[in-house]
Design a protein around this motif. Structure first.
Motif, mmCIF file in Angstrom:
data_model
loop_
_atom_site.group_PDB
_atom_site.id
_atom_site.type_symbol
_atom_site.label_atom_id
_atom_site.label_comp_id
_atom_site.label_asym_id
_atom_site.label_seq_id
_atom_site.Cartn_x
_atom_site.Cartn_y
_atom_site.Cartn_z
ATOM 1 N N PHE A 70 0.811 -1.207 0.000
ATOM 2 C CA PHE A 70 0.000 0.000 0.000
ATOM 3 C C PHE A 70 0.850 1.265 0.000
ATOM 4 N N THR A 71 2.005 1.201 0.629
ATOM 5 C CA THR A 71 2.782 2.424 0.814
ATOM 6 C C THR A 71 3.751 2.697 -0.334
ATOM 7 N N SER A 72 3.950 1.695 -1.201
ATOM 8 C CA SER A 72 4.916 1.942 -2.263
ATOM 9 C C SER A 72 4.289 2.792 -3.351
ATOM 10 N N ARG A 73 5.138 3.491 -4.067
ATOM 11 C CA ARG A 73 4.661 4.303 -5.169
ATOM 12 C C ARG A 73 5.330 3.816 -6.442
ATOM 13 N N SER A 74 4.610 3.942 -7.540
ATOM 14 C CA SER A 74 5.216 3.576 -8.815
ATOM 15 C C SER A 74 5.036 4.710 -9.804
ATOM 16 N N MET A 75 5.862 4.662 -10.845
ATOM 17 C CA MET A 75 5.876 5.766 -11.800
ATOM 18 C C MET A 75 5.378 5.307 -13.168
ATOM 19 N N CYS A 76 4.580 6.157 -13.780
ATOM 20 C CA CYS A 76 4.109 5.905 -15.144
ATOM 21 C C CYS A 76 5.273 6.145 -16.094
ATOM 22 N N SER A 77 5.462 5.235 -17.052
ATOM 23 C CA SER A 77 6.601 5.374 -17.963
ATOM 24 C C SER A 77 6.339 6.381 -19.081
ATOM 25 N N LEU A 78 5.109 6.847 -19.211
ATOM 26 C CA LEU A 78 4.826 7.852 -20.240
ATOM 27 C C LEU A 78 4.949 9.263 -19.683
ATOM 28 N N CYS A 79 4.209 9.546 -18.606
ATOM 29 C CA CYS A 79 4.167 10.926 -18.115
ATOM 30 C C CYS A 79 5.025 11.117 -16.870
ATOM 31 N N LEU A 80 5.595 10.030 -16.339
ATOM 32 C CA LEU A 80 6.475 10.063 -15.167
ATOM 33 C C LEU A 80 5.782 10.571 -13.901
ATOM 34 N N THR A 81 4.460 10.473 -13.869
ATOM 35 C CA THR A 81 3.724 10.771 -12.642
ATOM 36 C C THR A 81 3.882 9.589 -11.687
ATOM 37 N N THR A 82 4.135 9.877 -10.408
ATOM 38 C CA THR A 82 4.210 8.780 -9.442
ATOM 39 C C THR A 82 2.873 8.653 -8.731
ATOM 40 N N HIS A 83 2.438 7.419 -8.534
ATOM 41 C CA HIS A 83 1.160 7.130 -7.892
ATOM 42 C C HIS A 83 1.385 6.172 -6.737
ATOM 43 N N PRO A 84 0.519 6.214 -5.730
ATOM 44 C CA PRO A 84 0.543 5.160 -4.718
ATOM 45 C C PRO A 84 0.011 3.857 -5.323
ATOM 46 N N GLY A 85 0.161 2.755 -4.563
ATOM 47 C CA GLY A 85 -0.213 1.426 -5.071
ATOM 48 C C GLY A 85 -1.545 1.424 -5.792
ATOM 49 N N GLY A 86 -1.576 0.802 -6.967
ATOM 50 C CA GLY A 86 -2.810 0.696 -7.731
ATOM 51 C C GLY A 86 -3.009 1.817 -8.735
ATOM 52 N N GLY A 87 -2.303 2.916 -8.563
ATOM 53 C CA GLY A 87 -2.455 4.035 -9.490
ATOM 54 C C GLY A 87 -1.704 3.832 -10.790
ATOM 55 N N VAL A 88 -0.796 2.859 -10.762
ATOM 56 C CA VAL A 88 -0.034 2.513 -11.952
ATOM 57 C C VAL A 88 -0.277 1.030 -12.230
ATOM 58 N N ALA A 89 -0.469 0.685 -13.489
ATOM 59 C CA ALA A 89 -0.713 -0.711 -13.834
ATOM 60 C C ALA A 89 0.237 -1.124 -14.954
ATOM 61 N N LEU A 90 0.615 -2.400 -14.925
ATOM 62 C CA LEU A 90 1.403 -2.927 -16.041
ATOM 63 C C LEU A 90 0.447 -3.188 -17.203
ATOM 64 N N MET A 91 0.684 -2.508 -18.318
ATOM 65 C CA MET A 91 -0.188 -2.658 -19.489
ATOM 66 C C MET A 91 0.603 -3.360 -20.587
ATOM 67 N N THR A 92 0.007 -4.403 -21.139
ATOM 68 C CA THR A 92 0.692 -5.194 -22.144
ATOM 69 C C THR A 92 -0.029 -5.090 -23.478
ATOM 70 N N ALA A 93 0.727 -4.803 -24.517
ATOM 71 C CA ALA A 93 0.168 -4.685 -25.864
ATOM 72 C C ALA A 93 0.728 -5.795 -26.739
ATOM 73 N N ARG A 94 -0.148 -6.492 -27.447
ATOM 74 C CA ARG A 94 0.330 -7.467 -28.414
ATOM 75 C C ARG A 94 0.996 -6.720 -29.557
ATOM 76 N N ARG A 95 2.140 -7.206 -30.016
ATOM 77 C CA ARG A 95 2.811 -6.539 -31.127
ATOM 78 C C ARG A 95 2.077 -6.815 -32.433
ATOM 79 N N THR A 96 2.299 -5.940 -33.407
ATOM 80 C CA THR A 96 1.615 -6.102 -34.689
ATOM 81 C C THR A 96 2.371 -7.092 -35.568
ATOM 82 N N GLY A 97 1.719 -7.540 -36.614
ATOM 83 C CA GLY A 97 2.362 -8.364 -37.636
ATOM 84 C C GLY A 97 2.763 -9.742 -37.157
ATOM 85 N N GLU A 98 3.786 -10.288 -37.816
ATOM 86 C CA GLU A 98 4.236 -11.653 -37.559
ATOM 87 C C GLU A 98 4.651 -11.835 -36.095
ATOM 88 N N SER A 99 5.320 -10.822 -35.566
ATOM 89 C CA SER A 99 5.791 -10.898 -34.185
ATOM 90 C C SER A 99 4.625 -11.109 -33.215
#
Ligand SMILES: [Zn+2]
Length: 167
Positions: free
Chosen positions: A77-106
């Motif tokens: 609860f007390t840890s903070r994480s940072m968004c890799s786009l806007c570099l805003t830091t949030h407490p737990g839950g405010g940042v999520a790991l988002m996964t995108a499938r790559r395009t094409g053959e990959s």
């Protein structure tokens, strides 16, 4: 960014099937988005919270990316994480790991790209001070950049993310 319509959004996706793009849940208040203050349109699927989407302008065309979100619930609860786009830091839950499938053959081989992003994808509003991260004032990272400079940085980070998805 310029305002976009439902049709614009549904035809912009590069990393999901046409069927998914047709069915995915759009933001409820699409017509009322603060377009002038958006570097990209990002939202969680109202009907499927583990799904998230972002739509950005690149070279005068729209690029939509479908994401799967994993909340970093185990970090405490007390840890903070940072968004890799806007570099805003949030407490737990405010940042999520988002996964995108790559395009094409990959992507067909199952490759994806993951980044930690603001869980509500409201990066544009955080950088402009229109939205505050929860717990602000407890740990404040002082930054000397203006909101406009932060927006430029967010867009640069976003473009490198899009390059990894489509590259
Ligand atoms: Zn962010």
């Amino acid at each position: 960014m310029r305002p976009v319509t439902e049709h614009d959004i549904r035809t912009s996706f590069v990393n999901c099937s046409k069927g998914e793009a047709k069915r995915l849940g759009l933001p409820k208040d699409l017509a009322d988005q603060p377009w002038e203050d958006l570097d990209f349109l990002g939202w969680r699927d109202p009907g499927a919270p583990e799904r998230a989407y972002l739509v950005a302008e690149r070279d005068d065309r729209l690029v939509g990316v479908s994401l799967r979100a994993t909340s970093g619930g185990s970090r405490g609860f007390t840890s903070r994480s940072m968004c890799s786009l806007c570099l805003t830091t949030h407490p737990g839950g405010g940042v999520a790991l988002m996964t995108a499938r790559r395009t094409g053959e990959s992507g067909r081989q199952g490759n994806s790209v993951g980044q930690y992003l603001c869980a509500d994808l409201a990066c544009s509003l955080y950088t402009r001070g229109r939205k505050q991260a929860a717990g602000d004032g407890v740990v404040v990272v002082e930054e000397s950049l203006t909101p406009a400079e932060k927006a430029v940085r967010t867009r640069a980070n976003l473009h490198s993310f899009l390059d990894k998805v489509t590259g």
